[in-house]
Design an enzyme around this catalytic site. Structure first.
Site, PDB file in Angstrom:
ATOM      1  NE  ARG A  75      -3.512  -0.115   2.707  1.00 58.71           N
ATOM      2  CZ  ARG A  75      -3.898  -0.676   3.858  1.00 58.71           C
ATOM      3  NH1 ARG A  75      -3.491  -0.158   5.014  1.00 58.71           N
ATOM      4  NH2 ARG A  75      -4.656  -1.741   3.860  1.00 58.71           N
ATOM      5  CB  CYS A 436     -13.497  -3.903   2.257  1.00 60.79           C
ATOM      6  SG  CYS A 436     -14.279  -5.486   2.626  1.00 60.79           S
ATOM      7  CB  CYS A 481     -14.572  -9.063   8.376  1.00 59.20           C
ATOM      8  SG  CYS A 481     -13.324  -7.764   8.571  1.00 59.20           S
ATOM      9  CB  CYS A 485     -11.644  -1.743   5.347  1.00 56.57           C
ATOM     10  SG  CYS A 485     -10.458  -2.513   6.470  1.00 56.57           S
TER      11      CYS A 485
END
Length: 572
Positions: A75, A436, A481, A485
């Protein structure tokens, strides 16, 4: 009363013993293995990379007696999402040559590259740095990529807040030389001694040897444009504007989306408004906030280590007093200025200098080429033809800047030649959705997200049109999940992976980002998701009051009544 020191989490010991994030990463880079050890996995995050494996291949490999298909996610740190055409082209080259041939625009205005094998990691990080960017602090227990309104506009407002993003990026960056030594030197042994950190020398004056208890996120916004979701940030700077000038910022603290359903002590939170600061105070106040979190944040249990838990325990007044103590003086009280609107900056917009910007919606931020769509090839063609400045948005999309009036049609034609759906041809529900990564690469994912949301939207577009809601603006967000994010917990509607092929359906947030959603239904099977959403839309159409938004409607009626109205409303 016990005087025993608190028991630190294992990660704290790894950080403290790492020689300022060096660990044994250098040695492992030269070992004949396709993955890193557990301790170095924690340290690699600070360098901007996570180890992952392709979960689609796990069962197949297990049957043949093989191990996991390991690779690295890398990233970048791109403050405010601003970069050049050459930097975008370099990332497209990277994803083709060292990655899995796709590139992901994240919800924090940066790029993620997936599929980098261990042997290529050093070369990939070096290439990012060679074009003037970095991966340092893109992940890990430090301040991460700073979000800021990406719009290119003439005048002092955007210049001022974007300058603050740059100043904070430099001021809050880790100082360890380990990053440079590991990734940007030609040392072949991996044994080089860490430069600095000798007797009496402070390597990390801000973070210290253990860095922060958990990740830390900052966002900068304008009241009439909360496009970076300021209340989801650990630290937010909302510009206070008078007579066309930024005279200071209303500071908010303690936002965070992650939660663990099995642990009732965890929760999503929106940031609390704390104080007003002048422009010359902003950087030092940011450092003070970080120092308070550094010294008082929970280092025993990472589940409750984010800043939001410290503020929940202390209260905002006690936290403000601690910040003032670290800052060295009192802070002014807040002004009344708050968020009032949200501009996603899509489509054609005037920059104010005679030029135009064009915001192109990128579904879920994924750049790829296939028979149906050539996003990478199209972006290459645009960059090579026009050399525009590039801006990445907090909604996973891209803005091309600096177009003349007579170049607009040519840009659109290039996009269409590559079968790229323009923003004008993108439905409103798709334009305002984000997801996400989830499966197959994220190790935390419980369900699908990025690969599933397009199909869900396919199932929503026609019912929304029949209801006359196809132009209605609302946020739809999906995560694999509960870590959040894609910022699901303040969206109008959100789907959060809870169990295999089952989602928790949230409702009642809003596109403005200043209200948390509530759990509408839990453990909704994947096959029933579209029907449940359509029922909510039908109830909204039949029962909305005035021009209230979808989130406002859901909040007004509440969970129980919403379920009843949804069951009773005629379906399109």
């Amino acid at each position: 009363m016990s005087t025993d020191a608190p028991k630190l989490s294992p990660v704290e010991g790894i950080k403290e013993g790492s020689q300022y994030l060096k660990g044994t990463i250098g040695q492992e880079l030269h070992e004949d293995s396709d993955h890193f050890n557990k301790d170095n996995l924690q340290l690699l995050k600070f360098h901007g990379t996570y180890q992952q494996d392709d979960r689609d291949k796990r069962a197949e490999l297990k049957k043949t007696g093989g191990g996991k298909a390991y690779s690295m996610m890398m990233r970048c740190r791109i403050p405010g999402g601003r970069l050049t055409s050459d930097q975008l082209l370099a990332h497209l080259d990277l994803c083709d040559e060292l990655g899995n041939s796709t590139l992901k625009i994240t919800t924090r205005q940066t790029f993620q590259l997936h599929g980098v094998v261990k042997d290529d990691l050093k070369a990939a990080i070096a290439r990012v740095n060679a074009v003037g960017l970095s991966t340092l602090a893109a992940c890990g227990d430090v301040n991460r990529n700073i979000m800021c309104c990406p719009a290119k506009r003439t005048g002092p407002l955007h210049n001022t807040i974007q300058q603050l993003a740059d100043e904070l990026t430099v001021a809050l960056a880790p100082q360890t030389p380990a990053y440079h030594e590991l990734w940007l030197t030609d040392d072949e042994t991996g044994e080089k001694e860490l430069v600095g950190g000798g007797p009496g020398e402070v390597v990390e004056p801000l973070y210290g040897p253990r860095y922060l208890p958990r990740k830390f996120k900052i966002g900068i916004a304008l009241p009439d444009d909360n496009c970076i979701d300021i209340y989801t940030q650990d630290l937010g700077f909302l510009a206070v504007v008078r007579d066309g000038e930024v005279i200071g910022y209303n500071v908010s603290v303690g936002g965070g989306m992650g939660t663990t359903p099995s642990a009732s002590k965890t929760f999503p939170a929106l940031a609390k408004r704390m104080a007003f600061v002048t422009p010359d105070q902003a950087v030092d106040v940011a450092k003070a906030v970080i120092k308070v979190q550094r010294d008082y944040g929970n280092r025993e249990d990472r589940k409750v280590a984010r800043l939001k838990y410290l503020i929940a325990n202390w209260g905002i007044e006690k936290f403000r007093r601690a910040v003032e103590e670290y800052y060295g003086g009192p802070l002014q009280d807040l002004t009344d200025d708050d968020v009032t609107d949200f501009d996603d900056h899509m489509g054609w917009q005037e920059q104010g200098d005679g030029k135009w910007s064009y915001g192109l919606n990128i579904e879920n931020g994924r750049l790829y080429d296939n028979d149906q769509r050539q996003l990478k090839a199209g972006l290459r063609a645009v960059c090579q033809r026009f050399k525009p400045e590039i801006r990445l948005t907090g909604h996973q999309s891209i803005i091309f800047c600096d177009f003349d009036e007579d170049q607009r049609d040519e840009l659109i034609q290039i996009l269409r030649d590559h079968k790229i759906v323009t923003t004008e041809d993108t439905s409103t529900v798709r334009r305002w959705s984000i997801a996400c990564v989830a499966l197959p690469t994220c190790g935390l994912a419980i369900t699908e997200s990025e690969r599933r949301l397009p199909g869900i939207i396919d199932g929503l577009e026609q019912p929304l049109a029949k209801l006359g809601l196809d132009k209605e603006r609302f946020t739809l967000r999906m995560t694999g999940c509960p870590n959040g994010c894609a910022r699901p917990y303040n969206a109008d509607l959100a789907l959060v992976g809870k169990a295999k092929n089952k989602y928790t359906l949230f409702a009642g947030g809003g596109w403005l980002g200043n209200r948390l959603a509530f759990i509408y239904k839990d453990l909704v099977p994947d096959a029933e998701v579209v029907d449940e959403l359509v029922a909510i839309f039908a109830a909204f159409k039949a029962n909305r009051q005035g021009d209230e938004s979808l989130g406002e409607f859901c909040t007004r009626v509440g969970q129980e009544d919403l379920a009843g109205l949804a069951a009773a409303a005629p379906k399109p």
